[in-house]
Design a protein around this motif. Structure first.
Motif: not given
Length: 188
Positions: A124-140
Protein backbone atom coordinates in the motif's frame (compact mmCIF):
# COMPACT_ATOMS: atom_id res chain seq x y z
CA UNK A 1 -12.62 -3.50 -1.48
CA UNK A 2 -13.04 0.28 -1.26
CA UNK A 3 -9.64 0.90 0.33
CA UNK A 4 -8.21 3.24 -2.33
CA UNK A 5 -8.89 6.81 -1.25
CA UNK A 6 -9.50 5.82 2.38
CA UNK A 7 -7.46 7.13 5.29
CA UNK A 8 -5.27 4.75 7.26
CA UNK A 9 -6.72 3.68 10.58
CA UNK A 10 -5.10 4.10 14.00
CA UNK A 11 -2.45 1.56 15.02
CA UNK A 12 0.42 1.13 17.45
CA UNK A 13 3.32 -1.18 16.68
CA UNK A 14 6.86 -1.84 17.78
CA UNK A 15 9.45 -1.72 15.03
CA UNK A 16 12.98 -2.96 14.62
CA UNK A 17 15.35 -0.87 12.51
CA UNK A 18 19.08 -1.28 12.12
CA UNK A 19 20.87 1.48 13.98
CA UNK A 20 17.77 2.48 15.95
CA UNK A 21 16.89 -0.77 17.70
CA UNK A 22 13.27 -1.08 18.87
CA UNK A 23 10.84 1.86 18.81
CA UNK A 24 7.12 2.55 18.59
CA UNK A 25 5.32 3.59 15.41
CA UNK A 26 1.73 4.74 14.97
CA UNK A 27 -0.42 6.32 12.26
CA UNK A 28 0.58 9.85 13.35
CA UNK A 29 4.22 9.01 12.59
CA UNK A 30 3.24 8.18 9.01
CA UNK A 31 1.31 11.35 8.19
CA UNK A 32 3.14 14.24 6.58
CA UNK A 33 5.22 12.08 4.23
CA UNK A 34 4.75 9.37 1.63
CA UNK A 35 4.81 5.85 3.03
CA UNK A 36 4.81 2.26 1.81
CA UNK A 37 3.29 -0.51 3.92
CA UNK A 38 4.88 -3.69 2.61
CA UNK A 39 3.06 -6.70 4.10
CA UNK A 40 4.51 -10.19 3.83
CA UNK A 41 3.44 -13.53 5.35
CA UNK A 42 6.31 -14.47 7.67
CA UNK A 43 9.93 -14.10 8.70
CA UNK A 44 12.37 -16.93 7.93
CA UNK A 45 10.54 -18.02 4.77
CA UNK A 46 11.25 -18.21 1.06
CA UNK A 47 9.71 -15.59 -1.27
CA UNK A 48 9.58 -12.97 1.51
CA UNK A 49 13.35 -12.44 1.84
CA UNK A 50 13.72 -12.04 -1.92
CA UNK A 51 11.06 -9.31 -1.92
CA UNK A 52 12.45 -7.55 1.12
CA UNK A 53 15.96 -7.61 -0.34
CA UNK A 54 14.57 -6.13 -3.57
CA UNK A 55 12.87 -3.39 -1.53
CA UNK A 56 16.12 -2.79 0.39
CA UNK A 57 17.89 -2.31 -2.95
CA UNK A 58 15.37 0.44 -3.87
CA UNK A 59 15.26 2.08 -0.42
CA UNK A 60 17.82 4.84 -1.17
CA UNK A 61 15.83 5.95 -4.22
CA UNK A 62 12.58 5.84 -2.25
CA UNK A 63 14.19 8.02 0.41
CA UNK A 64 15.14 10.60 -2.25
CA UNK A 65 11.43 10.66 -3.19
CA UNK A 66 10.51 11.38 0.43
CA UNK A 67 9.07 7.90 0.99
CA UNK A 68 9.41 5.82 4.15
CA UNK A 69 8.99 2.06 3.91
CA UNK A 70 7.40 -0.01 6.67
CA UNK A 71 7.62 -3.76 6.20
CA UNK A 72 4.90 -5.54 8.18
CA UNK A 73 4.32 -9.13 9.20
CA UNK A 74 2.50 -10.73 12.10
CA UNK A 75 5.86 -11.75 13.58
CA UNK A 76 7.25 -9.83 16.56
CA UNK A 77 9.89 -7.11 16.42
CA UNK A 78 12.18 -9.60 18.20
CA UNK A 79 11.78 -12.06 15.33
CA UNK A 80 12.53 -9.24 12.85
CA UNK A 81 15.80 -8.49 14.66
CA UNK A 82 16.80 -12.16 14.77
CA UNK A 83 16.06 -12.50 11.05
CA UNK A 84 17.95 -9.30 10.27
CA UNK A 85 20.95 -10.58 12.24
CA UNK A 86 20.98 -14.02 10.58
CA UNK A 87 20.02 -13.54 6.92
CA UNK A 88 22.35 -11.95 4.33
CA UNK A 89 19.33 -10.75 2.33
CA UNK A 90 17.48 -9.27 5.31
CA UNK A 91 20.63 -7.69 6.76
CA UNK A 92 20.48 -5.20 3.85
CA UNK A 93 17.24 -3.70 5.21
CA UNK A 94 17.55 -0.14 6.53
CA UNK A 95 13.81 0.61 6.84
CA UNK A 96 11.58 -0.10 9.87
CA UNK A 97 10.23 -3.64 10.23
CA UNK A 98 6.90 -3.52 12.11
CA UNK A 99 5.72 -6.34 14.33
CA UNK A 100 1.97 -6.90 14.03
CA UNK A 101 1.43 -9.82 16.38
CA UNK A 102 -1.94 -8.38 17.51
CA UNK A 103 -2.99 -8.20 13.81
CA UNK A 104 -4.18 -4.59 14.11
CA UNK A 105 -2.35 -3.25 11.05
CA UNK A 106 -3.12 -6.31 8.92
CA UNK A 107 -6.82 -6.04 9.84
CA UNK A 108 -6.82 -2.27 9.21
CA UNK A 109 -5.57 -2.84 5.67
CA UNK A 110 -7.79 -5.90 5.12
CA UNK A 111 -4.95 -8.32 4.45
CA UNK A 112 -5.05 -10.71 7.43
CA UNK A 113 -5.59 -14.38 6.63
CA UNK A 114 -7.39 -15.09 9.90
CA UNK A 115 -7.27 -18.87 9.60
CA UNK A 116 -3.46 -18.71 9.49
CA UNK A 117 -2.70 -15.57 11.49
CA UNK A 118 -0.57 -14.31 8.59
CA UNK A 119 -0.74 -11.27 6.32
CA UNK A 120 -1.24 -11.51 2.60
CA UNK A 121 1.57 -10.43 0.29
CA UNK A 122 0.34 -6.81 -0.12
CA UNK A 123 1.68 -3.32 -0.78
CA UNK A 124 0.00 0.00 0.00
CA UNK A 125 1.24 3.49 -0.89
CA UNK A 126 -0.02 6.17 1.47
CA UNK A 127 0.18 9.90 0.67
CA UNK A 128 1.21 12.61 3.17
CA UNK A 129 -2.45 13.05 4.20
CA UNK A 130 -2.59 9.39 5.27
CA UNK A 131 -4.75 8.43 2.26
CA UNK A 132 -4.14 5.15 0.41
CA UNK A 133 -3.30 5.87 -3.24
CA UNK A 134 -1.94 2.54 -4.53
CA UNK A 135 -2.43 -1.08 -3.54
CA UNK A 136 -1.20 -4.43 -4.83
CA UNK A 137 -1.99 -7.88 -3.48
CA UNK A 138 -0.52 -11.07 -4.89
CA UNK A 139 -0.91 -14.73 -4.07
CA UNK A 140 1.50 -16.45 -1.70
CA UNK A 141 3.82 -17.71 -4.44
CA UNK A 142 4.05 -14.50 -6.50
CA UNK A 143 6.76 -12.04 -5.50
CA UNK A 144 6.53 -8.31 -6.13
CA UNK A 145 8.84 -5.96 -8.04
CA UNK A 146 10.19 -2.93 -6.12
CA UNK A 147 11.26 -1.16 -9.33
CA UNK A 148 7.64 -1.18 -10.52
CA UNK A 149 6.58 0.10 -7.11
CA UNK A 150 8.97 3.05 -7.46
CA UNK A 151 7.39 3.82 -10.87
CA UNK A 152 3.90 3.76 -9.34
CA UNK A 153 4.97 6.05 -6.50
CA UNK A 154 6.46 8.54 -8.96
CA UNK A 155 3.16 8.50 -10.88
CA UNK A 156 1.12 9.01 -7.70
CA UNK A 157 3.38 11.89 -6.66
CA UNK A 158 3.09 13.45 -10.12
CA UNK A 159 -0.70 13.25 -10.11
CA UNK A 160 -0.82 14.80 -6.63
CA UNK A 161 1.46 17.66 -7.70
CA UNK A 162 -0.35 18.22 -11.03
CA UNK A 163 -4.13 18.33 -10.53
CA UNK A 164 -5.99 17.61 -13.74
CA UNK A 165 -3.24 15.35 -15.09
CA UNK A 166 -3.22 11.55 -15.14
CA UNK A 167 -0.46 9.06 -15.96
CA UNK A 168 -1.18 6.50 -18.69
CA UNK A 169 -0.06 2.87 -18.69
CA UNK A 170 3.70 2.34 -18.42
CA UNK A 171 4.19 6.05 -17.64
CA UNK A 172 7.77 6.87 -16.68
CA UNK A 173 9.01 10.07 -15.11
CA UNK A 174 9.33 12.78 -17.77
CA UNK A 175 6.90 11.12 -20.21
CA UNK A 176 3.69 12.71 -21.43
CA UNK A 177 0.62 12.66 -19.25
CA UNK A 178 -3.04 13.08 -20.12
CA UNK A 179 -5.49 15.83 -19.22
CA UNK A 180 -8.91 14.16 -19.12
CA UNK A 181 -11.54 16.22 -20.89
CA UNK A 182 -14.66 15.85 -22.99
CA UNK A 183 -12.53 16.47 -26.10
CA UNK A 184 -10.35 13.46 -25.25
CA UNK A 185 -13.24 10.98 -24.97
CA UNK A 186 -13.01 8.32 -27.68
CA UNK A 187 -9.74 9.65 -29.09
CA UNK A 188 -7.36 7.30 -27.29
Amino acid sequence: MGIIGSEIKPFNATAFQEGKGFFDVNEADVKGKWAVFFFYPADFTFVCPTELEDMADQYAELQTLGVEVYSVSTDTHFSHKAWHDSSPAISKIKFPMLGDQLHTISNNFGVLRESMGLSDRATFVVDPDGVIQVMEITSEGVGRNATELVRKIKAAQYVRAHPGQVCPAKWEEGAETLAPSLDLVGKI
